[in-house]
Design a protein around this motif. Structure first.
Motif, PDB file in Angstrom:
ATOM      1  N   GLY A  12      -3.551  -8.963  -7.086  1.00 54.86           N
ATOM      2  CA  GLY A  12      -3.762  -8.896  -5.876  1.00 54.86           C
ATOM      3  C   GLY A  12      -4.295  -7.805  -5.511  1.00 54.86           C
ATOM      4  N   PHE A  13      -3.911  -7.400  -4.365  1.00 56.66           N
ATOM      5  CA  PHE A  13      -5.040  -6.085  -3.476  1.00 56.66           C
ATOM      6  C   PHE A  13      -4.753  -4.957  -4.097  1.00 56.66           C
ATOM      7  CE2 PHE A  13      -4.412  -3.315   0.240  1.00 56.66           C
ATOM      8  CZ  PHE A  13      -5.523  -2.867   0.181  1.00 56.66           C
ATOM      9  N   ILE A  14      -3.621  -4.404  -3.963  1.00 53.13           N
ATOM     10  CA  ILE A  14      -3.181  -3.175  -4.495  1.00 53.13           C
ATOM     11  C   ILE A  14      -3.016  -2.917  -6.095  1.00 53.13           C
ATOM     12  CG2 ILE A  14      -1.235  -1.229  -4.590  1.00 53.13           C
ATOM     13  CD1 ILE A  14      -0.419  -2.189  -1.831  1.00 53.13           C
ATOM     14  N   ASP A  38       1.045 -12.162 -13.501  1.00 57.35           N
ATOM     15  CA  ASP A  38       0.664 -12.211 -12.245  1.00 57.35           C
ATOM     16  C   ASP A  38       0.636 -13.977 -12.002  1.00 57.35           C
ATOM     17  OD1 ASP A  38      -1.026 -10.789  -9.712  1.00 57.35           O
ATOM     18  OD2 ASP A  38      -0.850 -12.811  -9.793  1.00 57.35           O
ATOM     19  N   THR A  41      -0.616 -16.438  -6.998  1.00 55.81           N
ATOM     20  CA  THR A  41      -0.559 -17.271  -5.828  1.00 55.81           C
ATOM     21  C   THR A  41      -1.795 -17.208  -5.060  1.00 55.81           C
ATOM     22  OG1 THR A  41      -0.024 -15.293  -4.564  1.00 55.81           O
ATOM     23  CG2 THR A  41       1.893 -16.273  -6.173  1.00 55.81           C
ATOM     24  N   ASP A  65       5.348 -16.211 -13.569  1.00 55.08           N
ATOM     25  CA  ASP A  65       5.857 -15.914 -12.559  1.00 55.08           C
ATOM     26  C   ASP A  65       7.058 -15.010 -13.074  1.00 55.08           C
ATOM     27  OD1 ASP A  65       7.738 -16.353 -10.383  1.00 55.08           O
ATOM     28  OD2 ASP A  65       6.464 -17.943  -9.676  1.00 55.08           O
ATOM     29  N   ILE A  66       7.283 -13.845 -12.274  1.00 52.27           N
ATOM     30  CA  ILE A  66       8.156 -13.060 -12.375  1.00 52.27           C
ATOM     31  C   ILE A  66       9.610 -13.746 -12.228  1.00 52.27           C
ATOM     32  CG2 ILE A  66       7.008 -10.834 -12.125  1.00 52.27           C
ATOM     33  CD1 ILE A  66       8.561 -10.646  -9.118  1.00 52.27           C
ATOM     34  N   PHE A  87       4.756  -4.681  -9.010  1.00 53.27           N
ATOM     35  CA  PHE A  87       3.681  -4.666  -7.724  1.00 53.27           C
ATOM     36  C   PHE A  87       3.987  -6.118  -7.360  1.00 53.27           C
ATOM     37  CE2 PHE A  87       1.388  -1.727 -10.037  1.00 53.27           C
ATOM     38  CZ  PHE A  87       0.823  -0.637  -9.023  1.00 53.27           C
ATOM     39  N   SER A  91       3.812 -10.700   0.159  1.00 52.14           N
ATOM     40  CA  SER A  91       3.521  -9.311   0.919  1.00 52.14           C
ATOM     41  C   SER A  91       3.268  -9.520   2.408  1.00 52.14           C
ATOM     42  CB  SER A  91       2.613  -8.564   0.480  1.00 52.14           C
ATOM     43  OG  SER A  91       1.310  -8.962   0.509  1.00 52.14           O
ATOM     44  N   THR A 106      10.946 -14.261  -4.881  1.00 52.36           N
ATOM     45  CA  THR A 106      10.101 -13.519  -5.522  1.00 52.36           C
ATOM     46  C   THR A 106      10.475 -12.127  -5.425  1.00 52.36           C
ATOM     47  OG1 THR A 106       8.019 -14.971  -5.620  1.00 52.36           O
ATOM     48  CG2 THR A 106       7.503 -12.576  -5.577  1.00 52.36           C
ATOM     49  N   SER A 134       7.575  -0.150  -3.310  1.00 56.00           N
ATOM     50  CA  SER A 134       7.993  -0.745  -2.071  1.00 56.00           C
ATOM     51  C   SER A 134       7.399  -0.298  -0.937  1.00 56.00           C
ATOM     52  CB  SER A 134       9.483  -0.223  -2.143  1.00 56.00           C
ATOM     53  OG  SER A 134      10.191  -0.867  -1.005  1.00 56.00           O
ATOM     54  N   TYR A 161      10.282 -10.180   5.341  1.00 61.45           N
ATOM     55  CA  TYR A 161       9.683  -9.534   4.395  1.00 61.45           C
ATOM     56  C   TYR A 161      10.329  -8.360   4.240  1.00 61.45           C
ATOM     57  CZ  TYR A 161       6.397  -6.117   2.424  1.00 61.45           C
ATOM     58  OH  TYR A 161       5.680  -5.245   1.519  1.00 61.45           O
ATOM     59  N   LYS A 165      12.272  -6.701   0.809  1.00 61.44           N
ATOM     60  CA  LYS A 165      11.828  -5.697  -0.154  1.00 61.44           C
ATOM     61  C   LYS A 165      13.110  -4.633  -0.236  1.00 61.44           C
ATOM     62  CE  LYS A 165       8.340  -4.497  -1.636  1.00 61.44           C
ATOM     63  NZ  LYS A 165       7.776  -4.868  -3.116  1.00 61.44           N
ATOM     64  N   ASN A 191      -1.612  -0.182   3.674  1.00 60.13           N
ATOM     65  CA  ASN A 191      -2.626   0.183   2.792  1.00 60.13           C
ATOM     66  C   ASN A 191      -3.905  -0.748   3.126  1.00 60.13           C
ATOM     67  OD1 ASN A 191      -1.923   0.573  -0.739  1.00 60.13           O
ATOM     68  ND2 ASN A 191      -0.677   0.954   0.890  1.00 60.13           N
TER      69      ASN A 191
HETATM   70  N1  NAD Z   1      -0.143  -4.072   1.393  1.00 59.09           N
HETATM   71  C1  NAD Z   1       0.388  -2.979   1.651  1.00 59.09           C
HETATM   72  O1  NAD Z   1       0.095  -2.364   2.899  1.00 59.09           O
HETATM   73  C2  NAD Z   1       1.652  -2.518   1.314  1.00 59.09           C
HETATM   74  C3  NAD Z   1       2.173  -1.280   1.756  1.00 59.09           C
HETATM   75  C4  NAD Z   1       3.131  -1.007   0.959  1.00 59.09           C
HETATM   76  C5  NAD Z   1       3.960  -1.642  -0.242  1.00 59.09           C
HETATM   77  N2  NAD Z   1       3.161  -2.489  -0.553  1.00 59.09           N
HETATM   78  C6  NAD Z   1       3.865  -3.193  -1.717  1.00 59.09           C
HETATM   79  O2  NAD Z   1       2.876  -3.346  -2.714  1.00 59.09           O
HETATM   80  C7  NAD Z   1       2.876  -4.441  -3.706  1.00 59.09           C
HETATM   81  C8  NAD Z   1       1.708  -5.004  -3.633  1.00 59.09           C
HETATM   82  O3  NAD Z   1       1.103  -5.537  -2.188  1.00 59.09           O
HETATM   83  P1  NAD Z   1      -0.299  -6.074  -2.129  1.00 59.09           P
HETATM   84  O4  NAD Z   1      -0.753  -5.765  -0.754  1.00 59.09           O
HETATM   85  O5  NAD Z   1      -1.234  -5.701  -3.176  1.00 59.09           O
HETATM   86  O6  NAD Z   1       0.086  -7.771  -2.308  1.00 59.09           O
HETATM   87  P2  NAD Z   1      -0.656  -8.824  -2.340  1.00 59.09           P
HETATM   88  O7  NAD Z   1       0.065 -10.157  -1.531  1.00 59.09           O
HETATM   89  O8  NAD Z   1      -2.121  -8.782  -2.264  1.00 59.09           O
HETATM   90  O9  NAD Z   1      -0.680  -9.368  -3.934  1.00 59.09           O
HETATM   91  C9  NAD Z   1       0.725  -9.543  -4.525  1.00 59.09           C
HETATM   92  C10 NAD Z   1       0.124  -9.972  -6.057  1.00 59.09           C
HETATM   93  O10 NAD Z   1       1.339 -10.635  -6.857  1.00 59.09           O
HETATM   94  C11 NAD Z   1       1.174 -11.750  -6.988  1.00 59.09           C
HETATM   95  N3  NAD Z   1       2.639 -12.600  -7.174  1.00 59.09           N
HETATM   96  C12 NAD Z   1       3.127 -13.070  -5.991  1.00 59.09           C
HETATM   97  N4  NAD Z   1       4.487 -13.759  -6.344  1.00 59.09           N
HETATM   98  C13 NAD Z   1       4.432 -13.458  -7.671  1.00 59.09           C
HETATM   99  C14 NAD Z   1       5.590 -14.108  -8.603  1.00 59.09           C
HETATM  100  N5  NAD Z   1       6.577 -14.577  -8.244  1.00 59.09           N
HETATM  101  N6  NAD Z   1       5.296 -13.737 -10.063  1.00 59.09           N
HETATM  102  C15 NAD Z   1       4.180 -13.027 -10.398  1.00 59.09           C
HETATM  103  N7  NAD Z   1       3.303 -12.397  -9.305  1.00 59.09           N
HETATM  104  C16 NAD Z   1       3.394 -12.683  -8.454  1.00 59.09           C
HETATM  105  C17 NAD Z   1       0.377 -12.530  -6.452  1.00 59.09           C
HETATM  106  O11 NAD Z   1      -0.221 -13.527  -7.306  1.00 59.09           O
HETATM  107  C18 NAD Z   1      -0.417 -11.280  -5.992  1.00 59.09           C
HETATM  108  O12 NAD Z   1      -1.412 -11.020  -6.995  1.00 59.09           O
HETATM  109  C19 NAD Z   1       3.871  -5.417  -2.849  1.00 59.09           C
HETATM  110  O13 NAD Z   1       5.079  -5.216  -3.521  1.00 59.09           O
HETATM  111  C20 NAD Z   1       4.048  -4.843  -1.533  1.00 59.09           C
HETATM  112  O14 NAD Z   1       5.229  -5.081  -0.866  1.00 59.09           O
HETATM  113  C21 NAD Z   1       2.215  -3.092   0.151  1.00 59.09           C
END
Ligand code: NAD
Length: 328
Positions: A12-14, A38, A41, A65-66, A87, A91, A106, A134, A161, A165, A191
């Protein structure tokens, strides 16, 4: 001897940025192997990390899947992880308003599954560590005059959401308090950066502007987010994993509070597009007004600081990344 660490959700993104900037450093490669789990999704894209998977033998990808108890159990048995960074999550707040169930499945049950398997390894290896990624959204919302969130701010989530969390954070806390398992939680603000899914605010604004389409702004556009460049967040996550104290929470913020409307205007200006593309739409249900983060604990205890300036550096890099994908 090298340690093997589990990273979830890193397509995913982060997480994909974490793979690029943290796991491929020579000093880290020399000490760690990483298994990336991962489910791919809608938000996970293997192509985000395929170049790193091709180039580095210390990275292993597993699609799964976790929530899958059997698969997660087998992985923990096979690799005997010395740590986990979680991670993986659903989200997107808007999606959670439409369908909260998958967020509980999830974000809460998936996290519990990882914690339970981690506990087995912790019982054999007291040096085992678990880090939960988180969000500041667990604290709820602020008004203009309110002080920024600290780690002592009571949890008060408003969206499905953030409630999911917060529930996961509480389960992490319970594993520390009950079993003394070394769990660290990071809570970060919004982010931005490359590889974010285009339904999120900043990539959506860039995509619409590039296509000369309307940029949808919720409500009055006055809502405030504290933007942090994704690489700064990931530095904080790694420092918290390697140096953080068991049972502690660390806030990570970008020191860049901006109104949504201002962010959209900066993007239009950067791309040379007119403000007439801005379009105000019905506000998000239960829309949190303002987030602001006090990260002095991470400064003091982890030696962490956000380094990327929003307008001058981070936003430009982000716009150029998406332009290379989408500009006609
Ligand atoms: N994006 C933000 O601004 C932000 C800020 C603070 C915290 N976070 C947290 O950082 C983490 C990553 O966020 P993001 O923006 O990269 O999210 P994202 O939605 O871009 O990526 C989530 C990733 O998790 C995978 N995933 C989802 N469900 C799954 C499952 N059941 N089993 C295995 N993999 C699964 C997806 O395939 C994806 O690769 C999350 O926990 C989010 O809550 C995000």
């Amino acid at each position: 001897m090298k340690q093997t660490v589990l990273l979830t959700g890193c397509a995913g993104f982060i997480g994909s940025n974490f793979i690029k900037t943290i796991t491929c450093r020579d000093s880290i490669k020399a000490q760690y192997d990483f298994v990336i789990l991962d489910a791919l999704t809608y938000a996970g894209r293997l192509e985000n990390i395929q170049p790193e998977l091709d180039a580095h033998k210390h990275l292993t990808f597993v699609k799964g899947d976790i929530r899958d108890t059997k698969l997660v159990h087998e992985l923990f048995q096979k690799y005997n992880f010395s740590g986990v960074l979680n991670f993986a999550a659903e989200s997107h707040v808007d999606r959670s308003i439409e369908n909260p169930n998958i967020f509980v499945e999830t974000n809460v049950l998936g996290t519990l599954n990882l914690l339970k398997e981690s506990l087995n390894l912790f019982e054999e290896n007291p040096a085992f560590k678990y880090l939960q990624v988180s969000t500041d959204e667990v604290y709820g919302t602020l008004q203009m005059e309110d002080p920024a969130f600290t780690e002592e701010t009571p949890i008060s989530p408003n969206s499905p959401y953030s409630a999911s969390k917060a529930s996961a954070d509480l389960m992490c806390r319970a594993f520390f308090e009950t079993y003394k398992m070394p769990v660290v939680i990071t809570r970060c603000s919004n982010n931005y950066g490359p590889y974010q899914v285009e339904e999120k605010f900043i990539p959506l604004m860039i995509k619409r502007a590039l296509a000369n389409e309307k940029l949808p702004i919720y409500g009055t556009g006055m809502n405030i987010r504290d933007w942090i460049y994704v690489d700064d967040h990931n530095e904080g996550v790694w420092l918290a994993f390697t140096k953080g104290k068991a049972g502690e929470v660390y806030n990570l913020g970008g020191n860049s509070e901006r109104q949504n409307l201002d962010v959209a205007k900066i993007i239009l200006k950067h791309l040379g597009k007119p403000e007439s593309l801005l379009s105000f739409v019905t506000d998000r249900k239960g829309h949190d007004f303002r987030y602001a983060i006090n990260y002095s604990k991470a400064q003091k205890e982890l030696g962490w600081n956000p380094t990327v300036r929003f307008e001058e550096e981070g936003l430009g890099k982000t716009i150029e990344h998406f332009k290379s994908l989408w500009a006609k």
